[in-house]
Design a protein around this motif. Structure first.
Motif, PDB file in Angstrom:
ATOM      1  N   LYS A   1      45.585  36.605  43.025  1.00 24.77           N
ATOM      2  CA  LYS A   1      44.175  36.676  42.697  1.00 24.77           C
ATOM      3  C   LYS A   1      43.952  37.481  41.424  1.00 24.77           C
ATOM      4  CE  LYS A   1      42.528  36.175  47.439  1.00 24.77           C
ATOM      5  NZ  LYS A   1      41.767  36.789  48.561  1.00 24.77           N
ATOM      6  N   GLU A   2      44.759  38.545  41.226  1.00 25.77           N
ATOM      7  CA  GLU A   2      44.666  39.365  40.012  1.00 25.77           C
ATOM      8  C   GLU A   2      45.920  39.135  39.197  1.00 25.77           C
ATOM      9  OE1 GLU A   2      43.318  43.925  38.950  1.00 25.77           O
ATOM     10  OE2 GLU A   2      44.750  43.615  40.571  1.00 25.77           O
ATOM     11  N   LYS A   3      45.723  38.620  37.986  1.00 30.70           N
ATOM     12  CA  LYS A   3      46.867  38.205  37.173  1.00 30.70           C
ATOM     13  C   LYS A   3      47.477  39.355  36.376  1.00 30.70           C
ATOM     14  CE  LYS A   3      45.955  33.962  38.391  1.00 30.70           C
ATOM     15  NZ  LYS A   3      46.780  33.271  39.387  1.00 30.70           N
ATOM     16  N   ASN A   4      46.641  40.275  35.896  1.00 27.60           N
ATOM     17  CA  ASN A   4      47.131  41.341  35.029  1.00 27.60           C
ATOM     18  C   ASN A   4      46.499  42.665  35.443  1.00 27.60           C
ATOM     19  OD1 ASN A   4      48.631  39.761  32.759  1.00 27.60           O
ATOM     20  ND2 ASN A   4      46.664  38.717  32.970  1.00 27.60           N
ATOM     21  N   THR A   5      47.278  43.724  35.377  1.00 27.65           N
ATOM     22  CA  THR A   5      46.778  45.056  35.677  1.00 27.65           C
ATOM     23  C   THR A   5      47.632  46.078  34.958  1.00 27.65           C
ATOM     24  OG1 THR A   5      46.117  46.555  37.460  1.00 27.65           O
ATOM     25  CG2 THR A   5      48.203  45.413  37.730  1.00 27.65           C
TER      26      THR A   5
ATOM     27  N   ARG B   1      52.242  37.465  38.028  1.00 25.50           N
ATOM     28  CA  ARG B   1      51.353  38.616  37.848  1.00 25.50           C
ATOM     29  C   ARG B   1      52.085  39.641  36.992  1.00 25.50           C
ATOM     30  NH1 ARG B   1      47.594  42.349  40.272  1.00 25.50           N
ATOM     31  NH2 ARG B   1      48.528  44.338  40.829  1.00 25.50           N
TER      32      ARG B   1
END
Length: 738
Positions: free
Chosen positions: A218-222, A304
Motif C-alpha cells: 500500500k505504501e511504496k516509498n518511505t 517497496r
C-alpha cells in the motif's frame, strides 16, 4: 367457444357491415379490445380505417419496432380496411406500447394502445455462477427481470449461517445491474439476487465473487532514521493472496549476501498477506542506505523502497570564544559544526561559576536559536571566574560540547559592608578590632582589604580618618587589626569599608571603643619543667612589677582542638612558680600559654609552648626484638639497621629543637625590658584581653560568661585550621606618619 373467438367474430361482423367512404388519405380508428387481457389468455386487438381510398396498407409496431408473425403473435386481415393483431398466449413479456399504422397513396394515420399484463417477474438478465475480479477493479453483475407491476431487486450476502441484506454504499444498483465501483477483499463471498413484485413466484439466483489480490504494498516509498546504537526495525507488509513471498535487498544486493549474521528477517503470513520484519540490534553507519522489499504471489508482484539514515548527535561547535567581557555580561560566539545528516535545531550554552579550584556553582543553560552564532550571557556576578561550553542539538539530541572557555567578569565596588565588627581596648593607646568579611556574593571581585575609619566620638564634625588594612591570599573570613597611637582614656567611633580594585563598598555599622586609662601587665614567662605519660608541669616567672598582677590564667588545648581550656590560679607573693596539668592522654601534643591580669585587664600571652606527653610502656618499641631471645645474639641485621636509622633521625630532631629553644630563649631575654608591643613583636606572643568575644566561631553574638578560645588571625586559611594564636608580628598594624 371461448371469449377470444367470440370477440373476433363480433369485430369481423362490424367490419363487414361498414361501407367504404373513400376520402383520399386514411384515417385510423381507435384500436379496440373486448376486455383487459390476462396472462395466458389469447388476446385480439382490432385496427380499422374510418376513411381513406383503397388500397390500404396496415403495419403493427411494438415500442417502435415492426411486429412480424411469430409463434405467439400473428396479424390477420379480414377486410380491405381492417387488420387484427392476435397474441396467443399473452404474457408480461408482451407488455408495451402497440401502434397500428394505416397508409395509402395519399398519406398515413396511426392509432396506439398500451398493453400491461400483470404477473410474476420473468428473468431478463440473470447473473452467472462465479465472478473472478481483481482488487480495485470495477465489477458489474446483471440481475434484472420483466415484471408488471415493476419488481424490486434485493441483493443478499451469505454470512455465517444465514442470508443478510446488503447495506453497503460501495455496492449500488444501476441500469438493471449490480455495480461495485472498487472491489476490495471484503467483497469476496457468496451472494444472492432476489426479484419480486408481489406476485408469486419471485425470482432468486445465487453467485460467488472471488477477489483476486496480487502481491502489493500500500505504501511504496518511505524514509526511516534512527540514532546510531539504537535498534533498527524495518517493516514490509504486503497484501495479496497466499502464498506471498518477500525478499529483501540493500543497495540492490540481496540481504543474505550483504551480511546474513547482522540482519534478522522474520516473516509472518496473515489473512491479508505477509508481514516481513528486518531487524538490526545496534545500528551503525554501515546500515545507512536504500532497502528494497520485493513481494510476489501467483497474481503479481510489487516492491517497496525504504531509505534508511543512521544519524548521530551533531559534532561540537567550532571556535567557541569570548568576544567581550563586562562586569555582569559577556559576549560569546561560535561557528556551526561540520555538516551532518540532519540540521541543527538549536544550541545550548552552558556556563557555571568557579567558586574555587575544583569546585563549581550551579550549572546554567541557555537555549539559542540555530540561526544565531553570537549570544550575550547576562546576570553574571562581577569579579567572578566562569567557565562555559556550547552544544549543538539536532533531532537525535545534544551533541558533544565545544572546547571549554574561561573568563573573569569585570569588578565592581563591593555591595556589602563588613559584619560583626567588635572592638576592645588593649591598653591606653591601643584598641583591637575584629570583624568578618562581607558576604561572599557582595565582594564583586577580589577583596583586597579594608579601610578602618576612626575619630573621637565627641568630634562628630570631623570626618573619620582611615587606615588601610590589606589582606593576603586567604580563605579566612575573620580579620583583626590593632589600632595604635590613640589618646589615653578616649572614646572613639569606628567604621569599616571593604575595597577591591574597583573601589570601596558601603560602611559597616558604627561602633565605639574607649581606651584604657591605665596600663596592663607585661606577659609572664613560661617553660616546661617535667612531662610524664599523663601530666605536664610548667614553670613560670613574673615580669617586673608583679605586685600589680592580681591572678594568672593558664590556657591549654589538646592536639588539634579548636577550643582552649582555661585554668585560673592566684599568686602566692612569689615571682616564680609552677603548675601541673594532670589526667592527660599519653603521647599527645599539648599547646600552653599563660596570661596575667591586673585592674586594667589581661596581659599579652606568654611564650607559647608545645610539648608531648610520654608514650605509655605498652607502646614503647621493644628494642630487644632485634636480638635473638634464646641466645642473646643479634637477629636479622636488616631490623638492626632500621632501628639504628630511627635513632639517628630522632637525635637529629632533638638537636634542632634544642638550638631553636636556645634562640627563642635568648630573644625573650633580650626583649624583657622592651615595651609590651615591642616584646610581642620579638617573641611572637599575642596579648589577649579576657573580655574579647570568641571571633573563631560562626556566632554573631557571644556569651561573655562562657570560656573563650583564643581568637583567629587574619593570616589563617580558615577558622578550623587555625589552632594557635597569631602573634603581633603576623597581624596588620597601621603605618605611623608624623
Amino acid at each position: 367457444m371461448n371469449t377470444s373467438s367470440l370477440f373476433s367474430i363480433i369485430i369481423i361482423t362490424l367490419l363487414l357491415h361498414d361501407h367504404c367512404n373513400c376520402q383520399n388519405a386514411p384515417k385510423a380508428g381507435q384500436i379496440s379490445s373486448m376486455s383487459k387481457p390476462k396472462e395466458g389468455d389469447s388476446a385480439t386487438f382490432g385496427c380499422k380505417a374510418q376513411s381513406g381510398d383503397k388500397p390500404l396498407y396496415f403495419k403493427w409496431f411494438k415500442d417502435g419496432e415492426v411486429i412480424n408473425n411469430h409463434n405467439t403473435i400473428r396479424i390477420e386481415y379480414l377486410t380491405k380496411d381492417s387488420a387484427i393483431l392476435v397474441i396467443d398466449p399473452i404474457s408480461v413479456n408482451h407488455n408495451g406500447n402497440y401502434t397500428c399504422v394505416i397508409s395509402n397513396i395519399y398519406g398515413r394515420d396511426s392509432s396506439s394502445i398500451q398493453i400491461s399484463i400483470e404477473g410474476p417477474p420473468k428473468w431478463l438478465n440473470k447473473p452467472e455462477m462465479l465472478y473472478n475480479v481483481h482488487v480495485n477493479d470495477e465489477l458489474r453483475i446483471p440481475c434484472s427481470a420483466v415484471s408488471s407491476p415493476i419488481a424490486q431487486v434485493i441483493l443478499k450476502m451469505f454470512k455465517g449461517s444465514s442470508w443478510e441484506v446488503i447495506d453497503d454504499v460501495s455496492i449500488k444498483k444501476a441500469e438493471n445491474q449490480i455495480v461495485v465501483s472498487k472491489v476490495e477483499k471484503v467483497h469476496e463471498g457468496k451472494y444472492g439476487c432476489e426479484i419480486s413484485n408481489g406476485i408469486e413466484p419471485k425470482l432468486w439466483t445465487e453467485f460467488d465473487i472471488k477477489v483476486i489480490v496480487p502481491a502489493e504494498f500500500k505504501e511504496k516509498n518511505t524514509a526511516v532514521s534512527t540514532k546510531k546504537g539504537n535498534s533498527l526495525e524495518l517493516e514490509c507488509s504486503a497484501d495479496g493472496d497466499q502464498p506471498v513471498t518477500v525478499k529483501w535487498f540493500k543497495d540492490s544486493t540481496p540481504i543474505d549476501k550483504v551480511d546474513p549474521l547482522r540482519y534478522q528477517i522474520t516473516d509472518a503470513p496473515n489473512n491479508d498477506g505477509t508481514k516481513s520484519m528486518l531487524t538490526v540490534n545496534s545500528a551503525d553507519v554501515k546500515d545507512d542506505g536504500l532497502y528494497l522489499c520485493l513481494a510476489e504471489n501467483s497474481f503479481g508482484k510489487d516492491e517497496r523502497k525504504i531509505r534508511v539514515t543512521i544519524i548521530e548527535p551533531p559534532p561540537a561547535p567550532l571556535n567557541f570564544a569570548v568576544q567581550q567581557v563586562w562586569s555582569r555580561t559577556v559576549s560569546v560566539s561560535w561557528a556551526k559544526p561540520p555538516e551532518s545528516k540532519t540540521s541543527i535545531l538549536s544550541y545550548i550554552i552552558r556556563y557555571w561559576k568557579v567558586s574555587s579550584p575544583g569546585v563549581n556553582d550551579r550549572l546554567h543553560e541557555i537555549n539559542v536559536s540555530s540561526s544565531l552564532n553570537l549570544h550575550l550571557i547576562k546576570d553574571l556576578e562581577p569579579g567572578s571566574q566562569y567557565e562555559s561550553t556550547v552544544i549543538a542539538v539536532n533531532e537525535v539530541g545534544s551533541g558533544a560540547p565545544s572546547q571549554k572557555i574561561s573568563f573573569v567578569t569585570g569588578e565592581e565596588e563591593p555591595s556589602g559592608a563588613p559584619v560583626d565588627l567588635h572592638a576592645i581596648a588593649r591598653g591606653p593607646t591601643t584598641a583591637r578590632l575584629a570583624w568578618r568579611s562581607p558576604p561572599r556574593n557582595t565582594w564583586n571581585g577580589k577583596l583586597l582589604g579594608f579601610y578602618v575609619g576612626y575619630r573621637l566620638v565627641d568630634d562628630y564634625k570631623t570626618p573619620h580618618s582611615f587606615k588601610t588594612v590589606s589582606i593576603a591570599e586567604s580563605n579566612s573570613s575573620h580579620h583583626e587589626y590593632f589600632l595604635r597611637y590613640l589618646m589615653k582614656g578616649a572614646k572613639y567611633s569606628i567604621i569599616l569599608k571593604a575595597f577591591n580594585s574597583a573601589g570601596s563598598g558601603p560602611e559597616s555599622s558604627e561602633i565605639t571603643v574607649e581606651t584604657l586609662s591605665g596600663d596592663v601587665s607585661n606577659p609572664p614567662r613560661l617553660f616546661v619543667s617535667t612531662v610524664t605519660t599523663d601530666s605536664i608541669t610548667v614553670g613560670y616567672s613574673l615580669p617586673s612589677g608583679s605586685n600589680k598582677i592580681q591572678n594568672l590564667d593558664l590556657h591549654f588545648k589538646e592536639g588539634d582542638d579548636s577550643d582552649w581550656r582555661e585554668m585560673d590560679f592566684f599568686l602566692e607573693n612569689k615571682d616564680v612558680g609552677e603548675y601541673t596539668l594532670t589526667a592527660l592522654n599519653p603521647d599527645t601534643i599539648y599547646t600552653i600559654y599563660l596570661t596575667a591580669s591586673n585592674e586594667n585587664g589581661v596581659s599579652d600571652p606568654s611564650n607559647i609552648i608545645k610539648t608531648r606527653t610520654v608514650r605509655s610502656h605498652r607502646d614503647n618499641f621493644a628494642i630487644g626484638s632485634i636480638f635473638d631471645g634464646s641466645n642473646g645474639q643479634y637477629g636479622d641485621s636488616r631490623a638492626f639497621v632500621g632501628v639504628l636509622s630511627i635513632i639517628i633521625a630522632v637525635s637529629t630532631i632533638i638537636i634542632v629543637i634544642v638550638i631553636a629553644f636556645v634562640y627563642v630563649r635568648k630573644a625573650q631575654l633580650e626583649a624583657s625590658t622592651k615595651p609590651n608591643f615591642e616584646f610581642a613583636l620579638a617573641t611572637g606572643t599575642l596579648p589577649l584581653n579576657k573580655s574579647i568575644p570568641n571571633f573563631g566561631t560562626e556566632r554573631r553574638f557571644t556569651d561573655p560568661e562562657n570560656t573563650k578560645p583564643l581568637m583567629n588571625g587574619t593570616m589563617t586559611l580558615d577558622h578550623h585550621a587555625n589552632q594557635y594564636p597569631v602573634s603581633y608580628s603576623n597581624l596588620p598594624t597601621e603605618n605611623v606618619s608624623y
